[in-house]
Design a protein around this motif. Sequence first.
Motif, mmCIF file in Angstrom:
data_model
loop_
_atom_site.group_PDB
_atom_site.id
_atom_site.type_symbol
_atom_site.label_atom_id
_atom_site.label_comp_id
_atom_site.label_asym_id
_atom_site.label_seq_id
_atom_site.Cartn_x
_atom_site.Cartn_y
_atom_site.Cartn_z
ATOM 1 N N LYS A 152 0.858 -1.186 0.000
ATOM 2 C CA LYS A 152 0.000 0.000 0.000
ATOM 3 C C LYS A 152 0.892 1.233 0.000
ATOM 4 C CE LYS A 152 -4.290 -1.635 0.354
ATOM 5 N NZ LYS A 152 -5.382 -1.280 -0.597
ATOM 6 N N THR A 171 4.826 -2.047 -7.240
ATOM 7 C CA THR A 171 3.876 -3.020 -6.704
ATOM 8 C C THR A 171 4.562 -4.383 -6.607
ATOM 9 O OG1 THR A 171 3.051 -3.694 -8.868
ATOM 10 C CG2 THR A 171 2.005 -1.780 -7.841
ATOM 11 N N GLN A 173 3.743 -6.991 -7.978
ATOM 12 C CA GLN A 173 3.720 -7.688 -9.267
ATOM 13 C C GLN A 173 5.055 -7.576 -10.002
ATOM 14 O OE1 GLN A 173 0.946 -5.948 -8.167
ATOM 15 N NE2 GLN A 173 -0.026 -7.922 -7.714
ATOM 16 N N HIS A 190 5.427 -1.467 -13.615
ATOM 17 C CA HIS A 190 4.905 -1.852 -12.310
ATOM 18 C C HIS A 190 5.049 -0.751 -11.265
ATOM 19 C CE1 HIS A 190 4.354 -5.987 -13.678
ATOM 20 N NE2 HIS A 190 5.539 -5.909 -14.235
ATOM 21 N N TRP A 192 3.904 2.352 -9.007
ATOM 22 C CA TRP A 192 2.619 2.771 -8.461
ATOM 23 C C TRP A 192 2.119 3.999 -9.217
ATOM 24 C CZ3 TRP A 192 -1.002 1.104 -5.098
ATOM 25 C CH2 TRP A 192 -0.676 0.004 -4.290
ATOM 26 N N THR A 193 0.861 3.963 -9.623
ATOM 27 C CA THR A 193 0.237 5.090 -10.302
ATOM 28 C C THR A 193 -1.089 5.401 -9.627
ATOM 29 O OG1 THR A 193 -0.978 3.707 -11.884
ATOM 30 C CG2 THR A 193 1.264 4.383 -12.498
ATOM 31 N N ALA A 195 -3.986 5.219 -10.789
ATOM 32 C CA ALA A 195 -5.031 4.255 -11.141
ATOM 33 C C ALA A 195 -5.080 3.078 -10.175
ATOM 34 C CB ALA A 195 -4.808 3.752 -12.564
ATOM 35 N N GLN A 196 -3.978 2.803 -9.490
ATOM 36 C CA GLN A 196 -3.922 1.672 -8.571
ATOM 37 C C GLN A 196 -4.272 2.070 -7.140
ATOM 38 O OE1 GLN A 196 0.144 1.355 -9.748
ATOM 39 N NE2 GLN A 196 -0.131 -0.735 -10.516
ATOM 40 N N CYS A 197 -4.478 3.355 -6.904
ATOM 41 C CA CYS A 197 -4.673 3.863 -5.551
ATOM 42 C C CYS A 197 -6.152 3.898 -5.169
ATOM 43 C CB CYS A 197 -4.072 5.259 -5.428
ATOM 44 S SG CYS A 197 -2.283 5.295 -5.749
ATOM 45 N N ASP A 198 -6.406 3.768 -3.850
ATOM 46 C CA ASP A 198 -7.777 3.707 -3.353
ATOM 47 C C ASP A 198 -8.318 5.056 -2.909
ATOM 48 O OD1 ASP A 198 -7.776 0.943 -3.737
ATOM 49 O OD2 ASP A 198 -6.948 0.574 -1.734
ATOM 50 N N ARG A 203 -3.018 8.650 -4.097
ATOM 51 C CA ARG A 203 -2.751 9.216 -5.418
ATOM 52 C C ARG A 203 -1.725 10.342 -5.340
ATOM 53 N NH1 ARG A 203 -8.270 7.952 -6.058
ATOM 54 N NH2 ARG A 203 -8.958 10.000 -5.279
#
Length: 292
Positions: A152, A171, A173, A190, A192-193, A195-198, A203
């Motif tokens: 995270k 990430t 991955q 891979h 972090w962007t 788009a992958q954040c909650d 972000r």
Amino acid sequence: FFFANCYVMPQEVQYDYIDVVSQELLCPVCAQPFIDPVKVSTCGHTFCNLCITKAKKCPLDQEQTGEKEPADRIVRSLLDALRVRCPHSSCGHVCKRSMLQIHLSECHAKKFMLSGFKTKKKKTLLCDYITALGGTVVHETKLDWTHLIAEKLTKCEKVLASMAGGKWILTEQYVTSSHAAGHWLLEDVHEWTGAQCDNKVEREVALQARHWRLSGGRPFVNWKCVLRTEGDNHFSRILEKGGALVLEPEEIRQCTHVFLDQKNCKEVLTTALLPLVNDQLNEVLYLGTGVG
């Protein structure tokens, strides 16, 4: 077509090509992709500079070589665009051929820090994958690392220190996909962007992490800091990763920044800190108080 794979070039440059190389880009003398290609003015044939340097006649048509000139720009551009892999087995970085020497000047073994993984099983598996690919896992934040693998994006010490140091923040991955491929993959796929954040905070961290990686980090360069606090202070490690010099309390006359107590540190850690550029404050680096 010819498939090139890990050849020693005429100028003792070793390239590990991962692309199929067109026949038109191969030197007729050494049968490898051109290195510093030149064109013979009398007949127009192209060779590696070193391959044709001592030749008095063109190897293809026996014409006098005469003057030599740089190969056509399109040829040089196609050669520069060929993808090659870093020769260091513990790296595996892939880049354009024209960028390899720059990469080699900065290349070092990959050192990984893990952040936010709650289960021992997952952490152990990632560590095993990293080691199998020739990487090293770092467990202490006082040491240096090149890549942070984060489950995270939180405002914890590991994330913030990686941001301040301009490190890759990736990430999980990246590790699992690289292990499946048998070599290190390109990091940017891979990273972090947003788009992958909650949430908004994640972000913001992802945006700033990329900014500092691209700019080389070190937002606190030229800062000389005194922290008059007790106990373990992760803020000092973040400052040091960002280029600051943390002084002893008795050196306070030499400092540029003083942090008086834990409350003061927490306020700074939860406030937008900005690097000094020409004595003006700009780009935001978000800091927080979590642990990873």
